[in-house]
Design an enzyme around this catalytic site. Structure first.
Site, PDB file in Angstrom:
ATOM      1  N   HIS A  55       0.572  11.748 -26.854  1.00 58.75           N
ATOM      2  CA  HIS A  55       0.795  10.994 -28.086  1.00 58.75           C
ATOM      3  C   HIS A  55       0.889  11.899 -29.318  1.00 58.75           C
ATOM      4  O   HIS A  55       1.831  11.814 -30.109  1.00 58.75           O
ATOM      5  CB  HIS A  55      -0.334   9.984 -28.319  1.00 58.75           C
ATOM      6  CG  HIS A  55      -0.518   9.010 -27.208  1.00 58.75           C
ATOM      7  ND1 HIS A  55       0.528   8.518 -26.452  1.00 58.75           N
ATOM      8  CD2 HIS A  55      -1.631   8.408 -26.711  1.00 58.75           C
ATOM      9  CE1 HIS A  55       0.059   7.663 -25.553  1.00 58.75           C
ATOM     10  NE2 HIS A  55      -1.243   7.595 -25.684  1.00 58.75           N
ATOM     11  N   HIS A  79       3.862   5.301 -24.831  1.00 64.01           N
ATOM     12  CA  HIS A  79       4.018   4.028 -25.546  1.00 64.01           C
ATOM     13  C   HIS A  79       3.988   4.186 -27.061  1.00 64.01           C
ATOM     14  O   HIS A  79       4.469   3.324 -27.784  1.00 64.01           O
ATOM     15  CB  HIS A  79       2.965   3.009 -25.087  1.00 64.01           C
ATOM     16  CG  HIS A  79       1.584   3.264 -25.600  1.00 64.01           C
ATOM     17  ND1 HIS A  79       0.656   3.988 -24.911  1.00 64.01           N
ATOM     18  CD2 HIS A  79       0.979   2.861 -26.748  1.00 64.01           C
ATOM     19  CE1 HIS A  79      -0.465   4.031 -25.596  1.00 64.01           C
ATOM     20  NE2 HIS A  79      -0.310   3.358 -26.716  1.00 64.01           N
ATOM     21  N   LYS A 128     -13.210   9.524 -29.573  1.00 64.71           N
ATOM     22  CA  LYS A 128     -13.780   8.218 -29.254  1.00 64.71           C
ATOM     23  C   LYS A 128     -15.071   8.014 -30.027  1.00 64.71           C
ATOM     24  O   LYS A 128     -15.717   8.973 -30.452  1.00 64.71           O
ATOM     25  CB  LYS A 128     -14.042   8.104 -27.750  1.00 64.71           C
ATOM     26  CG  LYS A 128     -12.760   7.987 -26.927  1.00 64.71           C
ATOM     27  CD  LYS A 128     -13.050   7.683 -25.484  1.00 64.71           C
ATOM     28  CE  LYS A 128     -11.767   7.410 -24.701  1.00 64.71           C
ATOM     29  NZ  LYS A 128     -11.067   6.199 -25.173  1.00 64.71           N
ATOM     30  N   ASP A 131      -5.945  13.552 -22.668  1.00 60.22           N
ATOM     31  CA  ASP A 131      -5.673  12.122 -22.746  1.00 60.22           C
ATOM     32  C   ASP A 131      -4.837  11.757 -23.967  1.00 60.22           C
ATOM     33  O   ASP A 131      -3.994  10.860 -23.889  1.00 60.22           O
ATOM     34  CB  ASP A 131      -7.003  11.353 -22.787  1.00 60.22           C
ATOM     35  CG  ASP A 131      -6.804   9.846 -22.792  1.00 60.22           C
ATOM     36  OD1 ASP A 131      -5.931   9.358 -22.049  1.00 60.22           O
ATOM     37  OD2 ASP A 131      -7.520   9.152 -23.541  1.00 60.22           O
ATOM     38  N   LYS A 178       2.006   7.451 -18.165  1.00 57.64           N
ATOM     39  CA  LYS A 178       1.110   8.605 -18.185  1.00 57.64           C
ATOM     40  C   LYS A 178      -0.196   8.269 -17.475  1.00 57.64           C
ATOM     41  O   LYS A 178      -0.530   7.082 -17.353  1.00 57.64           O
ATOM     42  CB  LYS A 178       0.866   9.049 -19.626  1.00 57.64           C
ATOM     43  CG  LYS A 178      -0.243   8.289 -20.365  1.00 57.64           C
ATOM     44  CD  LYS A 178      -0.552   8.956 -21.675  1.00 57.64           C
ATOM     45  CE  LYS A 178      -1.699   8.268 -22.382  1.00 57.64           C
ATOM     46  NZ  LYS A 178      -3.021   8.665 -21.942  1.00 57.64           N
ATOM     47  N   GLU A 228     -10.516   6.283 -32.314  1.00 53.44           N
ATOM     48  CA  GLU A 228     -10.872   5.119 -31.518  1.00 53.44           C
ATOM     49  C   GLU A 228     -12.353   4.809 -31.716  1.00 53.44           C
ATOM     50  O   GLU A 228     -13.180   5.732 -31.818  1.00 53.44           O
ATOM     51  CB  GLU A 228     -10.607   5.367 -30.035  1.00 53.44           C
ATOM     52  CG  GLU A 228      -9.159   5.662 -29.683  1.00 53.44           C
ATOM     53  CD  GLU A 228      -8.989   5.920 -28.202  1.00 53.44           C
ATOM     54  OE1 GLU A 228      -8.543   4.996 -27.498  1.00 53.44           O
ATOM     55  OE2 GLU A 228      -9.319   7.028 -27.751  1.00 53.44           O
ATOM     56  N   ASP A 243       0.879  -1.168   0.000  1.00 49.64           N
ATOM     57  CA  ASP A 243       0.000   0.000   0.000  1.00 49.64           C
ATOM     58  C   ASP A 243       0.916   1.218   0.000  1.00 49.64           C
ATOM     59  O   ASP A 243       1.746   1.385   0.905  1.00 49.64           O
ATOM     60  CB  ASP A 243      -0.882  -0.016   1.254  1.00 49.64           C
ATOM     61  CG  ASP A 243      -1.851   1.160   1.300  1.00 49.64           C
ATOM     62  OD1 ASP A 243      -1.614   2.172   0.614  1.00 49.64           O
ATOM     63  OD2 ASP A 243      -2.847   1.071   2.036  1.00 49.64           O
TER      64      ASP A 243
END
Length: 481
Positions: A232, A170, A330, A227, A140, A208, A85
């Site tokens: 990215h 990534h 999205k 986001d 991130k 997406e 924890d």
């Protein structure tokens, strides 16, 4: 003996990406022979239970032909587990005891909520696990604005130097992103045209089809701008626009990227209406299936944007007045990430009298789902040409899957985890890059707040609000869908 500490080891990212990536490195003999992998999370597991969890994850994510029993057993034998924890120092004491005094090179991967970064780092320091050149990788998001990002980076810097800090995006582990450097700097064909004289505009799209997908708590507090664009997409822009680095090393490449990020023209409150579009999906259909609206998925009303389109400029010599169009969202019709570089048309067409319309050359770099590079060029259509020469746009394709058919397509995290273990920071993000990105993003968000406008609605399964189409069409440009 070298050790990899994997925080958040029982989480979704670990099971889908990190553990399968480490197994891929194991299968190829790329992990140090004596390296231990110690997973930590809140879950009360022992070593054997963690190995069972990992084995199940590999069964779900790795194709059967690669699941060699001996390799699986060898990989599982590396795994150990300690429940920790982040707010309880006793867990870090147990972790230090598990690792023991002979730690060798220690690599730490934090796949946890950003709110846990500071207590985790302080717990590691209190247990003596930040000394002797230990390296730390941060997944991130690194904050939600410049102020919070600075606080996280300051917390890290108390115990880790910049050389020991690996901020992960990534996308930079994808083969096609690195191939962009090879395309630009290993070939003489494109570089003379890679500037405002040769290029009309650049499009970067990350689409997406999914909605919230279990990320309710994080996504509604972030939105598409923070986001996807802040990390990215701005990193992709920097790779496209950077000047040639002096050599292929971490400092040279990151120096050139940060110059681009600092040269991004600020989008002020007066510019947000003409240079940005924010949207939020309503109910619609994707692949024939009806999907709910964002607010229905969320269970409440929300001002969070699930789509954003931006017209950006880089104020330097190379890119003077060349627009960079960024688009992400999205619940769009298809899943894809790509970069489209449109070159300027020929200065004079000798074919106009024949009724043939020429199209400017376009370079299309696809990152996902398939990685490929195509150069669209005009070519003569076969025939006797009795009614005049007919031209048609044809692609010159470099399919990475076909050209390197003997090579296994790797998960981006494989490269990044191996670079962390080996201490190579080239494909990680430096602090000044992160802060330059946040500074630009924060100004857009401040402009949206000043304008007090809600995200524009768009039906799920479409390419966003109509205002996003108008954003480019005002310049005579069409999105490359």
């Amino acid at each position: 003996m070298p050790t990899l500490l994997l925080f958040g080891a029982t989480g979704d990212l670990s099971q889908r990406m990190l553990l399968p990536s480490l197994f891929g490195l194991e299968a190829d003999g790329l992990l140090p022979p004596d390296m231990r992998i110690v997973g930590t999370a809140l879950s009360s597991l022992d070593d054997e239970a963690f190995r069972v969890l990992t084995s199940d994850a590999l069964e779900r994510t790795i194709e059967g032909a690669r699941l060699d029993a001996a390799t699986i057993q060898r990989f599982l034998s590396r795994l150990e587990y300690v429940n920790v924890d982040a707010r309880d120092a006793s867990g870090f004491a147990r972790l230090a005891g598990k690792i023991g005094p002979d730690r060798g090179a220690l690599s730490i991967f934090l796949s946890t909520a950003p709110s846990l970064f500071r207590p985790t780092i302080e717990g590691l320091a209190g247990a003596g696990l930040t000394a002797d050149g230990a390296r730390i990788a941060l997944e991130k998001p690194l904050g939600n604005d410049l102020v919070s990002s600075t606080q996280i980076n300051d917390a890290v810097a108390e115990f880790f130097s910049e050389e020991q800090t690996f901020r992960l995006d990534h996308y930079l582990g994808k083969e096609t992103v690195q191939n962009l450097l090879a395309l630009r700097f290993a070939n003489t064909l494109l570089e003379p045209m890679w500037n405002a004289q040769g290029i009309e505009h650049v499009q970067i799209s990350v689409a997406e089809t999914v909605g919230l997908e279990g990320r309710v708590g994080f996504y509604d507090g972030a939105g598409a701008l923070r986001d996807m664009v802040q990390n990215h997409m701005l990193q992709l822009l920097a790779f496209v626009a950077m000047e040639p680095p002096s050599s292929y090393n971490a400092q040279a490449i990151r120096d050139e990227k940060v110059k681009v990020l600092r040269a991004l023209r600020r989008i002020t409150a007066e510019d947000v209406e003409s240079h940005t579009v924010a949207g939020q999906y309503r109910s619609g259909a994707i692949a024939g299936a009806v999907v709910p609206s964002y607010c229905d998925e969320l269970g409440s009303g929300s001002p969070t944007e699930t789509f954003v389109a931006i017209k950006a400029h880089i104020d330097n010599w190379r890119w003077k007045n060349v627009p960079f169009y960024l688009r992400t969202g999205k619940r769009l019709p298809i899943r894809q990430s790509k970069i489209v570089v449109q070159f300027r048309g020929v200065p004079h067409s000798i074919f106009e009298t024949r009724g043939t319309a020429l199209k400017p050359n376009r370079l299309i770099i696809r990152l996902q789902p398939e990685e490929s590079i195509s150069l669209l060029m005009m070519a003569k259509q076969p025939g006797l040409d009795r009614d005049g020469i007919q031209l048609r746009e044809v692609p010159l394709d470099l399919s990475l899957t076909a050209a390197f058919s003997g090579e296994r397509r790797r998960i981006a995290y494989e490269r990044l985890l191996l670079d962390l273990i080996e201490g190579n920071p080239t494909l990680f993000v430096r602090r000044d890059e992160v802060e330059a990105q946040w500074e630009w993003i924060d100004r857009i968000r401040a402009g949206w707040k000043a304008a007090a406008s809600d995200p524009k609605p768009y039906a799920a399964g479409t390419w966003g609000p109509s205002a996003a189409i108008a954003l480019t069409e005002r310049d005579g440009v069409t999105w490359h869908d």
